[in-house]
Design a protein around this motif. Structure first.
Motif, short mmCIF file in Angstrom:
data_model
loop_
_atom_site.label_atom_id
_atom_site.label_comp_id
_atom_site.label_asym_id
_atom_site.label_seq_id
_atom_site.Cartn_x
_atom_site.Cartn_y
_atom_site.Cartn_z
N CYS A 173 -1.67 8.78 6.75
CA CYS A 173 -1.58 7.97 7.97
C CYS A 173 -1.46 8.90 9.16
N THR A 174 -2.46 8.83 10.04
CA THR A 174 -2.46 9.64 11.26
C THR A 174 -3.50 9.05 12.21
N GLN A 175 -3.85 9.79 13.25
CA GLN A 175 -4.83 9.31 14.21
C GLN A 175 -6.21 9.21 13.54
N ALA A 176 -6.93 8.14 13.86
CA ALA A 176 -8.26 7.92 13.26
C ALA A 176 -9.19 9.11 13.49
N THR A 177 -9.09 9.74 14.66
CA THR A 177 -9.97 10.88 14.97
C THR A 177 -9.76 12.03 14.00
N GLU A 178 -8.51 12.24 13.58
CA GLU A 178 -8.22 13.34 12.66
C GLU A 178 -8.72 13.02 11.26
N ILE A 179 -8.70 11.77 10.90
CA ILE A 179 -9.23 11.35 9.59
C ILE A 179 -10.74 11.56 9.57
N VAL A 217 0.84 -1.21 0.00
CA VAL A 217 0.00 0.00 0.00
C VAL A 217 0.87 1.25 0.00
N LEU A 218 1.89 1.27 0.82
CA LEU A 218 2.75 2.44 0.91
C LEU A 218 3.63 2.59 -0.33
N ARG A 219 4.07 1.49 -0.88
CA ARG A 219 4.87 1.55 -2.11
C ARG A 219 4.04 2.03 -3.30
N ASP A 220 2.76 1.64 -3.33
CA ASP A 220 1.90 2.00 -4.45
C ASP A 220 1.48 3.47 -4.43
N ALA A 221 1.48 4.08 -3.26
CA ALA A 221 1.04 5.47 -3.15
C ALA A 221 2.06 6.41 -3.78
N ASP A 222 1.56 7.39 -4.53
CA ASP A 222 2.48 8.36 -5.12
C ASP A 222 2.64 9.60 -4.24
N ALA A 223 1.91 9.65 -3.12
CA ALA A 223 2.08 10.70 -2.12
C ALA A 223 1.57 10.15 -0.79
N ILE A 224 2.35 10.33 0.27
CA ILE A 224 2.00 9.81 1.59
C ILE A 224 1.95 10.98 2.56
N TYR A 225 0.77 11.31 3.04
CA TYR A 225 0.55 12.48 3.88
C TYR A 225 0.58 12.09 5.36
N VAL A 226 1.48 12.72 6.12
CA VAL A 226 1.66 12.37 7.53
C VAL A 226 1.94 13.62 8.36
N PRO A 227 1.69 13.55 9.67
CA PRO A 227 2.05 14.67 10.55
C PRO A 227 3.53 14.62 10.93
N ASP A 228 3.96 15.63 11.62
CA ASP A 228 5.34 15.80 12.10
C ASP A 228 5.93 14.48 12.59
N THR A 229 7.00 14.04 11.96
CA THR A 229 7.58 12.74 12.30
C THR A 229 8.52 12.79 13.51
N LYS A 230 8.64 13.96 14.12
CA LYS A 230 9.50 14.09 15.30
C LYS A 230 8.75 14.52 16.55
N ALA A 231 7.55 15.10 16.39
CA ALA A 231 6.86 15.64 17.56
C ALA A 231 5.44 15.12 17.74
N SER A 232 4.86 14.49 16.71
CA SER A 232 3.48 14.00 16.82
C SER A 232 3.46 12.50 17.06
N THR A 233 2.45 12.03 17.76
CA THR A 233 2.32 10.61 18.07
C THR A 233 2.29 9.77 16.80
N ALA A 234 1.39 10.11 15.88
CA ALA A 234 1.24 9.33 14.66
C ALA A 234 2.44 9.48 13.74
N GLY A 235 2.99 10.69 13.64
CA GLY A 235 4.12 10.91 12.76
C GLY A 235 5.35 10.13 13.18
N MET A 236 5.62 10.11 14.47
CA MET A 236 6.76 9.33 14.95
C MET A 236 6.55 7.85 14.68
N HIS A 237 5.30 7.42 14.81
CA HIS A 237 5.01 6.00 14.56
C HIS A 237 5.17 5.67 13.08
#
Length: 232
Positions: free
Chosen positions: A167-173, A105-125
């Motif tokens: 990919c982020t928290q379900a509540t934000e989606i 799924v991640l390889r097939d996506a041509d754009a992957i939208y995520v939150p801050d990968t250093k300060a947010s729960t989902a982004g770090m994950h």
């Protein structure tokens, strides 16, 4: 305007908005403040930002209580939120039931939208998951990183990419118009995070902040929490 000021992780934004009218009817107060990456919100409180109430991960709230910035007696768990996949409402949903599914799924996506990968729960994950899957370097050019999950999801909803995913928290989606929740991450790559509220020790409106916590965790608001993406 008389308001309770909050510093909150983006995961709770939809729920808080859903309770704003009931809170005003009960107290006469509005709700004001900021929603964003939990690490940034915690640092704002540490640096003296005005806040009556925080809503962050349980681990961060506990740490802030140890630092005497949150009243321990006020702390209450709101519910668990899963990190999940998102697609535009007009796109077909994707399934990631296994490690191989998720990698594809991640390889097939041509754009992957995520939150801050250093300060947010989902982004770090997400950063951790990409490393675990061994595709971090491969997908790095397609990774679209934003300050928080809400912003990342708004950008996904208007993306011009052919096969974007978020990919982020379900509540934000759930709280973002134009998106569809496409399912949780598979076992071994999933993340369930408890979000917790607490009154700050510098609160100007501690009584009203406590009332808001009662609304957030109250049994009569269970259906609202479930619709917003929280589980018990």
């Amino acid at each position: 305007m008389t308001a309770v000021n909050i510093l909150s992780g983006g995961a709770a934004q939809g729920l808080v908005r859903g309770l704003a009218a009931a809170f005003k009817a009960q107290t006469g107060f509005e709700i004001d403040g900021e929603f964003g990456a939990v690490g940034i919100m915690a640092d704002k409180l540490r640096n003296g930002a005005a806040a009556d109430l925080i809503i962050l991960t349980r681990a961060l709230v506990t740490r802030l209580a140890d630092e005497k910035l949150v009243a321990s007696s006020s702390i209450a768990d709101i519910g668990v939120v899963e990190t999940a996949l998102a697609v535009r409402a007009s796109d077909a949903k994707v399934a990631a039931r296994t490690e191989a599914d998720l990698r594809d799924v991640l390889r097939d996506a041509d754009a992957i939208y995520v939150p801050d990968t250093k300060a947010s729960t989902a982004g770090m994950h997400v950063a951790k998951v990409l490393d675990q899957l061994g595709i971090a370097y491969e997908v790095a050019p397609r990774l679209k990183v934003f300050p928080n999950g809400a912003t990342a999801m708004r950008e996904l909803s208007t993306s011009n990419a052919k096969r974007p995913i978020g990919c982020t928290q379900a509540t934000e989606i759930i709280a973002t118009p134009g998106l569809a929740l496409s399912g949780a991450l598979p076992p071994g790559y999933d993340l369930k995070t408890m979000y917790t509220a607490g009154v700050t020790t510098r609160a100007v409106n501690p009584a009203q902040a406590s009332t808001l916590i009662d609304l957030l965790v109250g049994a009569d608001q269970r259906e609202l929490r479930l619709r917003a993406g929280f589980a018990g």
